[in-house]
Motif scaffolding. Structure first.
Motif, short mmCIF file in Angstrom:
data_model
loop_
_atom_site.label_atom_id
_atom_site.label_comp_id
_atom_site.label_asym_id
_atom_site.label_seq_id
_atom_site.Cartn_x
_atom_site.Cartn_y
_atom_site.Cartn_z
N GLY A 123 -101.85 -79.49 54.74
CA GLY A 123 -101.04 -79.64 53.54
C GLY A 123 -101.54 -78.79 52.39
N ALA A 158 -92.78 -78.71 49.24
CA ALA A 158 -92.48 -79.30 50.55
C ALA A 158 -93.75 -79.82 51.21
CB ALA A 158 -91.79 -78.28 51.44
N PHE A 159 -94.81 -79.03 51.17
CA PHE A 159 -96.09 -79.47 51.73
C PHE A 159 -96.69 -80.60 50.90
CE2 PHE A 159 -95.85 -75.53 54.09
CZ PHE A 159 -96.50 -75.83 55.28
N TYR A 160 -96.53 -80.53 49.59
CA TYR A 160 -97.08 -81.57 48.71
C TYR A 160 -96.41 -82.92 48.97
CZ TYR A 160 -97.75 -84.16 44.33
OH TYR A 160 -98.02 -85.12 43.39
N VAL A 161 -95.09 -82.91 49.10
CA VAL A 161 -94.36 -84.15 49.30
C VAL A 161 -94.60 -84.72 50.70
CG1 VAL A 161 -92.04 -85.13 49.53
CG2 VAL A 161 -92.59 -83.67 47.58
N SER A 162 -94.61 -83.87 51.71
CA SER A 162 -94.72 -84.37 53.09
C SER A 162 -96.15 -84.72 53.48
CB SER A 162 -94.14 -83.33 54.05
OG SER A 162 -94.81 -82.08 53.91
N PHE A 163 -97.09 -83.82 53.23
CA PHE A 163 -98.46 -84.04 53.69
C PHE A 163 -99.29 -84.88 52.72
CE2 PHE A 163 -97.28 -80.60 56.43
CZ PHE A 163 -98.02 -80.78 57.58
N TYR A 164 -98.89 -84.93 51.46
CA TYR A 164 -99.65 -85.69 50.46
C TYR A 164 -98.95 -87.01 50.12
CZ TYR A 164 -103.00 -81.94 49.34
OH TYR A 164 -104.01 -81.02 49.38
N GLY A 166 -95.97 -88.27 51.01
CA GLY A 166 -95.37 -89.00 52.12
C GLY A 166 -96.40 -89.74 52.94
N ARG A 167 -97.49 -89.09 53.19
CA ARG A 167 -98.55 -89.74 53.96
C ARG A 167 -99.19 -90.88 53.18
NH1 ARG A 167 -104.03 -86.76 56.17
NH2 ARG A 167 -105.03 -88.64 56.99
N ILE A 183 -92.21 -89.33 45.30
CA ILE A 183 -91.47 -88.52 46.26
C ILE A 183 -90.04 -88.29 45.77
CG2 ILE A 183 -90.46 -88.52 48.57
CD1 ILE A 183 -92.98 -89.96 49.54
N THR A 187 -88.75 -84.66 44.29
CA THR A 187 -87.64 -84.01 45.00
C THR A 187 -86.46 -83.79 44.08
OG1 THR A 187 -88.35 -85.11 47.05
CG2 THR A 187 -86.13 -84.17 47.01
#
Length: 246
Positions: A123, A158-164, A166-167, A183, A187
């Motif tokens: 991420g 996109a990486f911030y929201v999904s890997f950070y 979101g996780r 999130i 977005t």
């Protein structure tokens, strides 16, 4: 007669088979911790002693410095060439803000969470790639073409929201509502950047007005996310060091 084997030099440490085995075991543990595949994302202690910036944070900062230096160089060229100073200042802040918001998101998240496993590093590297994309798009942005900066920011987010975020929302049940709000709002504001940049009229009035509105949202939305809901604690000393280093 004194045997040489009984002489102990004060400059050389004495080692035994047991200490050698212990050192090997310690080295094995260090290597294992350095390549942790997965570790549950839970908030860090906001009162942790001796909390300092990690090498991953310093790498992120180094990449950011490159992008900011390109922005400063382009601004200097415009000023020296006699370009309209008001417009040059606006272009500087418009391009600098993408780097600044990337750093803010990264820093404030890492002061609360830092599992430092493979997925977390992926991420981070994805966000670094986004910063590099922004940096290479700065010269075009100073010619009023923000498309590459926009796409770099989208990649980063996109990486911030999904890997950070979101996780964290999935694994940290205590602060789940906060992370879900972040999130949604992140977005939402990113969609605002995209719509106003791609579909808006290419005029300075439109660009400046939408920039002010969306930057206000960037700073105000994190505050909304923390209203009446638990949020992860932040480490004040760590944040102070990070701001001082930048």
């Amino acid at each position: 007669m004194v045997h040489h084997s009984s002489i102990k030099s004060p400059l050389l440490p004495t080692t035994t088979p047991s200490t050698i085995d212990e050192n090997i075991n310690n080295n094995d543990k260090t290597v294992y911790n350095a390549i942790t595949f997965y570790q549950k994302m839970v908030p860090r202690d906001p009162h942790e002693i001796n909390r300092t910036a990690t090498p991953l944070e310093l790498l992120f900062d180094l990449t950011l410095v490159v992008s900011i230096s390109i922005t400063s160089e382009q601004f200097t060229h415009l000023v020296l060439e006699g370009f309209n100073i008001d417009l040059a200042i606006f272009l500087f802040f418009a391009t600098f803000s993408s780097n600044w918001m990337a750093w803010m998101d990264f820093t404030w998240f890492l002061t609360a969470y830092d599992p430092d496993d493979v997925f977390f590093r992926i991420g981070t590297l994805g966000q670094i790639l986004g910063i590099l994309t922004i940096g290479t798009g700065v010269p075009s942005a100073f010619m009023f073409n923000f498309i590459q900066v926009l796409y770099g920011f989208i990649l980063l987010r996109a990486f911030y929201v999904s890997f950070y975020l979101g996780r964290a929302a999935f694994e940290d049940s205590v602060n789940r509502i906060y992370n879900l709000r972040m999130i949604f709002l992140t977005t939402l504001v990113q969609a605002g950047w995209y719509i106003t940049s791609v579909y808006g009229p290419p005029t300075i009035e439109w660009t400046a007005s939408t920039f002010v509105v969306l930057m206000f949202c960037e700073f105000f939305f994190p505050y909304i996310s923390e209203i009446a809901t638990p949020s992860p604690g932040r480490h004040p000393i760590h944040l102070g060091e990070r701001y001082g280093a930048l």
